[in-house]
Scaffold this active site. Structure first.
Site, PDB file in Angstrom:
ATOM      1  N   CYS A 200       0.826  -1.202   0.000  1.00 52.30           N
ATOM      2  CA  CYS A 200       0.000   0.000   0.000  1.00 52.30           C
ATOM      3  C   CYS A 200       0.864   1.256   0.000  1.00 52.30           C
ATOM      4  CB  CYS A 200      -0.938  -0.006   1.206  1.00 52.30           C
ATOM      5  SG  CYS A 200      -0.106  -0.265   2.793  1.00 52.30           S
ATOM      6  N   HIS A 456      -1.168   1.114   7.490  1.00 52.50           N
ATOM      7  CA  HIS A 456      -1.701   1.165   6.135  1.00 52.50           C
ATOM      8  C   HIS A 456      -1.462   2.549   5.550  1.00 52.50           C
ATOM      9  CE1 HIS A 456      -4.143   0.271   2.703  1.00 52.50           C
ATOM     10  NE2 HIS A 456      -5.035   1.189   3.000  1.00 52.50           N
TER      11      HIS A 456
END
Length: 1340
Positions: A200, A456
């Site tokens: 990510c 994330h």
């Protein structure tokens, strides 16, 4: 008018339809920008069904239409002529989706449909009812139980045709379900990137770079070879990725790009730093762009320049240097907003005292050092320092402090205070042609959500400068400005959306990208296909078209049936082949697709399929007989039964009952443990060539079940012990009443015929039944006197035959029977052995081993292959089948009983996946002996408690005493003082020198080398160890460390005793008894060894002497009056020690609620402190109330607060000192000053107190002797005699040891990161067992 009701079809024998309550589910509330659009039409169609002689049909005559296709789905209609439930007064009509039970939920069709009964007299009176429904496995059909009253259905009413037929028409409109098919391209104009596991961070960076069109255009313009593969070329991979992001309809994969980096699966699951990846990627692109027309493209976009200067205060000398940067690292801690960070970045530092600047002409001088900006780039990348190393915790921490940034950024503010003199002059002239205004607009916000060990990444980007979009891996949605800005400030007054709860946000901005307004139109230019080279564009369009075709095939796959057909020829090709298998008959997935794989629509007649088979195989239709395949309970896959004539006369869709079923826990139905049927119809068949003539066995003569009679379909394999080969021979249809002896004779004749031998010359045959092969091989010998039925044989069973060997023949071969041979085949494994130090390299050797081989046999086989004399020195490490990397722990000596145990990692038992790789290392002593040893990492510290030299790794037997460890360390120090000194200077001293210059380099801007920064500061380009303050400090540090090591060697030679200390959190936790076993040492602590100082030797210590620990602490939070009192006393003491008044800015360096030395009242005097008695006291732990506090002087209040509050975090190097009961704090501090290498002026700013294990501290006066205090503490804080003896080298002593875990002498002061003599303090090697990140490397 009667109310219309919707009913689901129910069984015919049910009297009433079940009433199903509404199904209500909780759904997450989404913002308007993320709400799905209304359902969009996917396709429409209609179908008419004629039901003849409707009036003659009874209640039992349920009618079913043929299957028809509308909108890539198969449908059919159901009709109950006399209603499917009482009172049976209506006709019931339903629409059914027969594939519902095989279709996953996300593929279930949602349809709006209308059922119409046609009126043949007046079409305007056609009767219709409509409904919306999602057809899934729970509700496969939907319609109307009371469609039309039976009394209205007659030829006179027009609803029956003249011949009595009823015609029902259905019109279907299939809708796209946005819950599963969100189209980000249609909603936002952009598509996302698929996450490979932990990529990510890379996805957010790539999306930002793609949305800088000038950068994208530069990538497109990079020249590349015509036939270069994306997975092998970084430019081609990035061009392909950007093209797909621009034109692909759905999320794009980054696998080709990471493959071009040279990454493997392990790298894809390792989360890296965005800034580091950005830097490495741009460096690689710059390298690829050299000598092309886009050579300077990256620099023109992202490169800015700093103006680094050092200006002497007392002489006319100034040194400047221009440095480039690609991004800026801005402090978050201690800064409220981005402008504060720029203020801190350009803050001027004064070089004075021991940190003076060395000039060529004027020697050492006081100077000012700072950084300004010569120019800013069009695209400004700001890296926010959200992650920092915490020295007290010995760990990385994330800073979630609130940090504000703005939609527009003005770096020309305050008359250009951030600009160099040249830049400020141009700004004042207003000449925008030579220097554009540095006003920027926010383009991207890269966000990190989570902590230091993981999280994330996603990004907010506004490509058009207006609408913010959220790029979260494969999903792109519209976002509000508040989400991109205020929502990413971090902790503070952010209370969520309307909530009164305050919480610490772990989601905040990590990287900001600004585009200069003057360059906005140029940077955000239009990029079209014309910017892509024609050969590249052709290939990308072709690849995109192929991908879309595959996606269409995938979307329509449920309309097709996949059939895989195997024949005897295929079995003959696979069984026993070098790349084939020995067990079972055939692997349908490995069949040649052009001949054996068929993909036909489900409505295809089976007769049409047989014609296609005849065309491909050459077997006429009349000789074809197809058998279903069954996966048996013992995991074998065999033919089960022949298709019936009725099945061969039907459509393929009607064969759904014989489709291949997916197995495993991942495909379970909602009902529980049953196998789930997959959406695709995958049928596997065995094709028997029946032949011609009298020998043909008709289907009606086949064996059809237990206790029945008929012919069995059996398969035969032949084993040759001499050649060790197993081959498939043929199939036979044999009566189940025949004896096995007769079968053996048939096989004997075939064998002799094939070999060209005379009848009866081949010898006797031995027959085996191949039963199963997992988890163990079962090959049973067969009694030839029994019939096939008595042996319990069924269709699809396998018989292996071989010539019976004599005793002499059996002794001459390795595997005399088929049973022995198949056991060997099942147990053998090809194992790849790799060197542990280079797991990514090719295997050093590959060996064939049996999985039952013992640990010793594996080691011996590898040692022989590697030509190693001693297999006992091999150590193995298991392979992680998921990450493709070695496991962290080694295999202990003989801890695994077999090779199979050595190959298992993670899950154990049934279903465990075995690896085919082992890692090895060659030790310098046998593994069994080494496992009896303990490896201890110990550091040597000098008399000041400072870490010198290098960390020593010492191996001893686990039951060895600590005294042996200290003796070995003393021996090393004595034998190699010069080598140790050189190693220390090279690995650590040089690093420290680099640390000084690196600090200057960091201030000079990212990308500045330490040597260049030192040269910039010193006026000459000299190495770090020569010239300039940094070089002088490094040289002095190296000399000091060499002297310490030399002194250590002399002490070791003289036999000076040593002691071992265990440290944690910068405190001595334990003094280890020399007689204690090595195995008891705590690996979580820092092991530190040192010589016992001369004044602490047993023969100089008396009963009035004490040994206690000294620890450096940050001050506790103090009230304003207490802080002012500290500042006043420190100023007075410093002025007294210096012999001159303090400078105006010479305030206190201690105290304060923020633990950084700023008390908030540094300018107050003692009179000021006393004069503020009427002000409110903010002490958090003062004794008494406000009146009591006000009655005390500031100094008394300070002592109370120090006594009642625990100090801040410990830092630096603790040490053990000798004190006597006649000592005072003043005397102790006077002895500590030269030992610690601090000036008397600096020491006067510190506070010394005694800190206990609870907030029960003592703050005695500096001139008061400590006899009374030591007497009071005797029972509570003194250590046992054994520990006291350990503190002085292991000999009993008359002195008393103050337990270091219960009472310490605390030195309270600011942590400046300095050690002895003001040099940068050397941090010990980290004891953390965890690694946070792996450096980003791009190999391609």
């Amino acid at each position: 008018m009667e109310t219309e009701e919707l009913y689901e079809a129910v069984p015919e024998d049910s009297m009433d339809a079940d009433v199903v309550p509404p199904q209500v589910t909780d759904e997450a509330v989404v913002s308007a920008s993320e709400a799905p659009k209304p359902m969009e039409t996917e396709s429409t169609g209609h179908y008419e069904w004629e039901i003849p002689n409707f009036a003659k049909l009874t209640q039992a005559d349920k009618q079913v239409s043929e299957i028809f296709e509308i909108g890539t789905y198969l449908w059919r209609m159901l009709c109950f002529p006399r209603q499917n439930a009482a009172p049976h007064r209506h006709v019931s009509v339903f629409l059914e989706y027969p594939e519902a039970s095989f279709t996953p939920g996300h593929l279930s069709p949602k349809a709006s449909f209308k059922l119409i009964i046609k009126n043949f007299k007046d079409p305007s009176k056609d009767f219709s009812k409509g409904a919306d429904h999602t057809f899934d496995s729970n509700q496969v059909d939907w319609g109307f139980s009371q469609m039309l009253p039976l009394t209205d259905i007659s030829p006179s009413s027009g609803y029956l045709r003249e011949d009595g037929a009823l015609v029902v028409r259905v019109e279907i409109t299939i809708q796209r379900d946005e819950r599963f098919t969100y189209d980000s391209r249609a909603v936002t104009g952009y598509v996302g990137l698929k996450n490979q596991g932990a990529t990510c961070y890379m996805n957010s960076l790539l999306q930002y770079l793609y949305n800088v069109p000038l950068f994208r255009k530069a990538v497109y313009h990079m020249p590349v070879p015509e036939n270069e593969e994306p997975s092998k070329s970084l430019p081609v991979a990035l061009q392909s990725l950007f093209y797909k992001l621009q034109y692909a309809p759905s999320a794009v994969s980054t696998k080709d790009l990471t493959a071009s980096f040279g990454w493997n699966t392990y790298d894809a699951f390792m989360q890296h730093d965005v800034q580091e990846l950005n830097r490495v990627l741009c460096e690689k692109l710059e390298e690829k762009m050299k000598n092309t027309k886009v050579e300077k493209a990256i620099n023109e976009l992202f490169e800015g320049f700093t103006h680094n200067f050092i200006e002497c205060i007392n002489v006319d000398y100034k040194s400047t240097r221009k440095e480039s940067f690609m991004d800026l690292q801005l402090d978050v801690k201690g800064c409220k907003n981005v402008y504060d960070s720029f203020d801190k970045y350009t803050e001027v530092e004064v070089l004075n005292g021991q940190n003076q600047y060395k000039t060529d002409d004027f020697g050492m001088q006081d100077a000012r050092k700072g950084i300004l900006f010569e120019s800013f780039p069009p695209v400004l990348q700001l890296q926010l320092k959200r992650f920092e190393y915490d020295f007290q915790r010995d760990a990385m921490v994330k800073i979630n402090d609130r940090y504000e940034f703005y939609d527009e950024l003005d770096l020309d503010r305050d008359a250009g205070k951030f600009l160099s003199p040249t830049g400020a002059q141009l700004l004042s002239t207003g000449d925008s042609s030579s220097a554009p205004r540095n006003t920027y607009k926010l383009h991207s916000v890269l966000v990190h959500s989570g902590g230091v060990h993981g999280g994330h990444y996603y990004a907010y980007i506004r490509p058009d400068g207006k609408q913010w979009l959220k790029f979260d891996d494969d999903r792109v949605t519209k976002a509000e400005p508040r989400d991109a800005l205020e929502g990413q400030f971090g902790t503070g007054d952010d209370s969520g959306y309307g909530s009164n709860l305050k919480f610490a946000k772990c989601s905040n901005a990590y990287m900001l990208v600004y585009v200069r307004l003057a360059d906005w139109n140029r940077v955000m230019c239009s990029v079209t296909k014309n910017d892509i080279a024609k050969h590249l564009l052709d290939r990308l369009e072709r690849e995109q078209a192929d991908k879309e075709a595959r996606q269409r095939d995938k979307q329509q796959a449920h309309l097709f049936c996949s059939l895989k057909v195997a024949s005897d020829a295929d079995m003959r090709a696979q069984v026993g082949a070098s790349d084939g298998a020995y067990f079972d008959l055939v692997d349908h997935d490995k069949l040649p697709a052009e001949r054996c794989h068929f993909r036909l629509r489900k409505q295809t007649k089976f007769a049409e399929f047989k014609a296609e088979v005849a065309a491909r195989t050459g077997i006429p239709v009349e000789r074809q007989r197809f058998w279903t395949m069954k996966r048996r309970n013992n995991a074998t896959h065999r033919p089960e039964r022949a298709l019936t004539p009725l099945e061969e006369a039907s459509q393929l869709v009607d064969l759904a009952g014989i489709r291949e079923l997916a197995q495993g826990a991942g495909h379970r139905t909602a009902g529980g443990g049953k196998e789930a049927k997959v959406a695709l119809m995958d049928i596997r068949l065995y094709l028997e060539d029946m032949g011609e003539g009298e020998g043909v066995v008709l289907s009606k003569e086949l064996y059809n079940g237990p206790n029945g009679k008929g012919s069995l379909l059996l398969f035969f394999k032949y084993y040759d012990p001499a050649k060790e080969t197993l081959t498939f021979k043929a199939h036979h249809l044999l009566p189940n009443t025949i004896k096995l002896q007769a079968v053996a004779e048939i096989l004997q004749e075939e064998l002799e015929l094939e070999a060209g031998e005379a009848a009866g010359s081949g010898g006797e045959l031995e027959l085996w039944e191949e039963v199963k092969f997992e988890p163990t091989v079962m090959v049973d010998s067969m009694d030839q006197r029994s019939t096939l039925a008595e042996l319990g044989l069924n269709n699809g069973d396998i018989i292996i035959y071989q010539r019976r060997l004599s005793t002499e023949e059996a002794a001459a071969v390795r595997y005399p029977t088929a049973q022995k041979f198949l056991e060997y085949v099942h147990n053998r494994r090809m194992i790849h052995f790799k060197k542990l130090e280079d797991p990514a390299a090719a295997p050093a050797v590959t060996l064939e081993l049996l999985r039952g081989a013992t640990y010793d046999q594996v080691a011996e086989a590898l040692a022989e292959a590697l030509q190693l004399p001693d297999p006992s020195k091999l150590r193995f490490t298991q392979h992680n089948v998921w990450s493709g990397q070695p496991l962290r722990g080694h295999i202990r000596f003989r801890s695994c009983n077999s090779l199979e145990g050595m190959l298992q990692s993670g899950q154990r038992g049934v279903g465990a996946q075995l690896a085919d790789t082992l890692y090895f290392e060659v030790l310098d002593l046998p593994l069994e002996e080494m496992e009896q040893l303990k490896t201890v990492r110990v550091a040597f510290h000098n008399e000041r408690g400072e870490f010198v030299g290098e960390q020593h790794t010492i191996r001893l037997r686990r039951d060895s005493p600590v005294s042996e460890l200290l003796a070995e360390l003393a021996n090393r120090l004595q034998q190699q003082p010069t080598a140790a000194s050189a190693a220390a200077v090279a690995s650590n001293g040089g690093a420290e020198a680099a640390g000084v210059t690196a600090e200057a380099g960091a201030e000079a801007g990212p990308g500045v080398k330490a040597e260049e920064a030192a040269a910039a500061g010193g006026g000459q380009a000299a190495p770090a160890a020569a010239g300039g303050p940094a070089g002088a400090a490094a040289a002095a540090r190296a000399e000091e460390e060499a002297a310490s090591l030399k002194a250590a060697a002399e002490l070791a030679a003289a036999g000076r005793p040593m002691r071992l200390l265990e440290l944690g959190d910068n405190r001595i936790c334990k003094i280890v008894d020399p007689d204690e076993r090595v195995e008891s040492l705590n690996v979580d602590y820092w092991q530190r060894a040192e010589f016992v100082p001369e004044d602490q030797l047993p023969d100089v210590l008396g009963p009035r002497d004490y040994i206690m620990q000294v620890v450096h602490y940050l001050p506790p939070p103090l009230s304003a009056r207490a802080a002012a009192a500290w500042a006043a006393s420190a100023a007075a003491g410093a002025a007294s020690d210096a012999g001159e008044p303090m400078d105006a800015d010479g305030g206190s360096d201690t105290g304060g609620a923020n633990n950084n030395g700023d008390t908030g009242a540094n300018s107050n005097t003692a009179d000021d402190a006393d004069a503020s008695e009427n002000e409110g006291d903010r002490s958090t732990g003062g004794r008494g109330g406000r009146g009591a506090a006000a009655a005390k002087s500031g100094e008394e209040l300070l002592k109370d607060e120090l006594a009642d509050n625990m100090p801040g975090a410990a830092f630096g190097d603790p040490l053990l000192i000798r004190v006597t009961d006649s000592d005072t704090l003043g005397k102790i501090c006077a002895r500590l000053q030269p030992l610690l290498g601090v000036t008397a002026e600096e020491m006067a700013r510190w506070r010394a107190i005694f800190v206990g294990s609870r907030p029960q501290n003592a703050v005695p006066a500096e001139d008061k002797d400590l006899a009374e205090d030591f007497q009071r503490w005797r029972n509570g804080f003194y250590a046992p005699a054994a520990m006291a003896a350990a503190a002085v080298g292991g000999t009993p002593t008359q002195a008393t040891l103050v337990d270091p875990s219960k009472l310490v002498l605390a030195l309270l002061h600011e942590d400046k990161g300095l050690g002895h003599g003001g040099a940068p303090r050397r941090a010990p090697p980290s004891t953390s067992r965890y690694t946070y990140e792996k450096p980003v490397k791009i190999y391609g």
